[in-house]
Motif scaffolding. Sequence first.
Motif, PDB file in Angstrom:
ATOM      1  N   ILE A   1       0.886  -1.163   0.000  1.00  0.00           N
ATOM      2  CA  ILE A   1       0.000   0.000   0.000  1.00  0.00           C
ATOM      3  C   ILE A   1       0.919   1.208   0.000  1.00  0.00           C
ATOM      4  O   ILE A   1       1.798   1.325   0.847  1.00  0.00           O
ATOM      5  CB  ILE A   1      -0.919   0.003   1.226  1.00  0.00           C
ATOM      6  N   LEU A   2       0.692   2.107  -0.935  1.00  0.00           N
ATOM      7  CA  LEU A   2       1.690   3.127  -1.240  1.00  0.00           C
ATOM      8  C   LEU A   2       1.086   4.518  -1.320  1.00  0.00           C
ATOM      9  O   LEU A   2       0.121   4.744  -2.035  1.00  0.00           O
ATOM     10  CB  LEU A   2       2.312   2.754  -2.594  1.00  0.00           C
ATOM     11  N   LYS A   3       1.651   5.446  -0.566  1.00  0.00           N
ATOM     12  CA  LYS A   3       1.396   6.878  -0.776  1.00  0.00           C
ATOM     13  C   LYS A   3       2.722   7.454  -1.233  1.00  0.00           C
ATOM     14  O   LYS A   3       3.694   7.463  -0.472  1.00  0.00           O
ATOM     15  CB  LYS A   3       0.932   7.569   0.498  1.00  0.00           C
ATOM     16  N   ALA A   4       2.766   7.904  -2.467  1.00  0.00           N
ATOM     17  CA  ALA A   4       4.039   8.340  -3.048  1.00  0.00           C
ATOM     18  C   ALA A   4       3.789   9.420  -4.087  1.00  0.00           C
ATOM     19  O   ALA A   4       2.684   9.568  -4.603  1.00  0.00           O
ATOM     20  CB  ALA A   4       4.740   7.151  -3.702  1.00  0.00           C
ATOM     21  N   PRO A   5       4.841  10.163  -4.417  1.00  0.00           N
ATOM     22  CA  PRO A   5       4.715  11.165  -5.473  1.00  0.00           C
ATOM     23  C   PRO A   5       4.370  10.518  -6.809  1.00  0.00           C
ATOM     24  O   PRO A   5       4.774   9.389  -7.096  1.00  0.00           O
ATOM     25  CB  PRO A   5       6.110  11.802  -5.544  1.00  0.00           C
ATOM     26  N   ASP A   6       3.625  11.241  -7.606  1.00  0.00           N
ATOM     27  CA  ASP A   6       3.296  10.802  -8.956  1.00  0.00           C
ATOM     28  C   ASP A   6       4.482  11.154  -9.848  1.00  0.00           C
ATOM     29  O   ASP A   6       4.566  12.234 -10.402  1.00  0.00           O
ATOM     30  CB  ASP A   6       2.022  11.497  -9.432  1.00  0.00           C
ATOM     31  N   ASP A   7       5.407  10.218  -9.947  1.00  0.00           N
ATOM     32  CA  ASP A   7       6.671  10.446 -10.635  1.00  0.00           C
ATOM     33  C   ASP A   7       6.948   9.245 -11.542  1.00  0.00           C
ATOM     34  O   ASP A   7       6.688   8.113 -11.143  1.00  0.00           O
ATOM     35  CB  ASP A   7       7.775  10.590  -9.574  1.00  0.00           C
TER      36      ASP A   7
ATOM     37  N   ALA B   1       0.394  -3.556  -6.099  1.00  0.00           N
ATOM     38  CA  ALA B   1       0.445  -2.275  -5.388  1.00  0.00           C
ATOM     39  C   ALA B   1      -0.916  -1.607  -5.440  1.00  0.00           C
ATOM     40  O   ALA B   1      -1.589  -1.607  -6.476  1.00  0.00           O
ATOM     41  CB  ALA B   1       1.495  -1.363  -6.005  1.00  0.00           C
ATOM     42  N   VAL B   2      -1.308  -1.040  -4.300  1.00  0.00           N
ATOM     43  CA  VAL B   2      -2.510  -0.230  -4.190  1.00  0.00           C
ATOM     44  C   VAL B   2      -2.055   1.142  -3.729  1.00  0.00           C
ATOM     45  O   VAL B   2      -1.350   1.259  -2.726  1.00  0.00           O
ATOM     46  CB  VAL B   2      -3.505  -0.835  -3.169  1.00  0.00           C
ATOM     47  N   THR B   3      -2.421   2.172  -4.471  1.00  0.00           N
ATOM     48  CA  THR B   3      -2.074   3.521  -4.031  1.00  0.00           C
ATOM     49  C   THR B   3      -3.133   3.994  -3.038  1.00  0.00           C
ATOM     50  O   THR B   3      -4.303   3.644  -3.127  1.00  0.00           O
ATOM     51  CB  THR B   3      -1.941   4.499  -5.211  1.00  0.00           C
ATOM     52  N   PHE B   4      -2.673   4.805  -2.090  1.00  0.00           N
ATOM     53  CA  PHE B   4      -3.499   5.227  -0.971  1.00  0.00           C
ATOM     54  C   PHE B   4      -3.428   6.745  -0.846  1.00  0.00           C
ATOM     55  O   PHE B   4      -2.337   7.303  -0.843  1.00  0.00           O
ATOM     56  CB  PHE B   4      -2.962   4.545   0.301  1.00  0.00           C
ATOM     57  N   VAL B   5      -4.551   7.399  -0.792  1.00  0.00           N
ATOM     58  CA  VAL B   5      -4.702   8.845  -0.632  1.00  0.00           C
ATOM     59  C   VAL B   5      -4.425   9.590  -1.934  1.00  0.00           C
ATOM     60  O   VAL B   5      -5.180  10.451  -2.333  1.00  0.00           O
ATOM     61  CB  VAL B   5      -3.842   9.420   0.516  1.00  0.00           C
TER      62      VAL B   5
ATOM     63  N   ALA C   1      -5.162  -0.868  -7.835  1.00  0.00           N
ATOM     64  CA  ALA C   1      -6.277  -0.024  -7.409  1.00  0.00           C
ATOM     65  C   ALA C   1      -5.742   1.219  -6.735  1.00  0.00           C
ATOM     66  O   ALA C   1      -4.567   1.286  -6.360  1.00  0.00           O
ATOM     67  CB  ALA C   1      -7.185  -0.791  -6.444  1.00  0.00           C
ATOM     68  N   SER C   2      -6.624   2.202  -6.604  1.00  0.00           N
ATOM     69  CA  SER C   2      -6.307   3.415  -5.863  1.00  0.00           C
ATOM     70  C   SER C   2      -7.429   3.652  -4.869  1.00  0.00           C
ATOM     71  O   SER C   2      -8.606   3.564  -5.221  1.00  0.00           O
ATOM     72  CB  SER C   2      -6.174   4.601  -6.814  1.00  0.00           C
TER      73      SER C   2
END
Length: 187
Positions: A50-56, A73-77, A87-88
């Motif tokens: 589960i990942l909160k990271a810059p859109d890079d 990987a699932v993006t979070f926030v 998923a996001s």
Amino acid sequence: AVRAAVEGELDRLRTGSVRARFHLGEAGSPAEVVQQLDRLGTRGGCDGVILKAPDDPAVAAAVDRCAERGIPAVTFVTDVTDCRRVASVGLDNRSAGASAAYLIALATGDLPGRVLVTVSRRTFQGERERLAAFRGHCDREVVEAGDVDGLDDSMAAAVGEVLERAPDIVAVYSIGGGNLGILAALD
């Protein structure tokens, strides 16, 4: 707060056993996120991230490498675009920004003045989307502060600088963190 919430929910699982490992930081470059993602699964099992990271683009490529190793990987926030994340999870950021503009218009009415918008980092897709929607729906001049990782001390300094040159602020929309710093600067 995120760690406590996840651990609290994991304790409630009755049908399986899940062990979570966390890498939490208040600030981090895309290169640091890539380094963490590239290490996943190299020293034992990893069933997902589960990942909160810059859109890079480098982060997106690292998410793709995780997918190639069988690590979803699932993006979070906030989302990472153009990658193989499964998923996001998060807000509809455009609606959140438009709603904030509406609420500020209601709260300020005919008062003269500008609106201060603060962001943690514009490299987060969610913050960019909220800011763009807010700007598109706000009928006032918008002044921005931030890109300081949403940390209280640095946000207080950034807001203080804005207030020196824009003393006519009538409302604040905090998209990112650093809310205690914002309040300190306003005091």
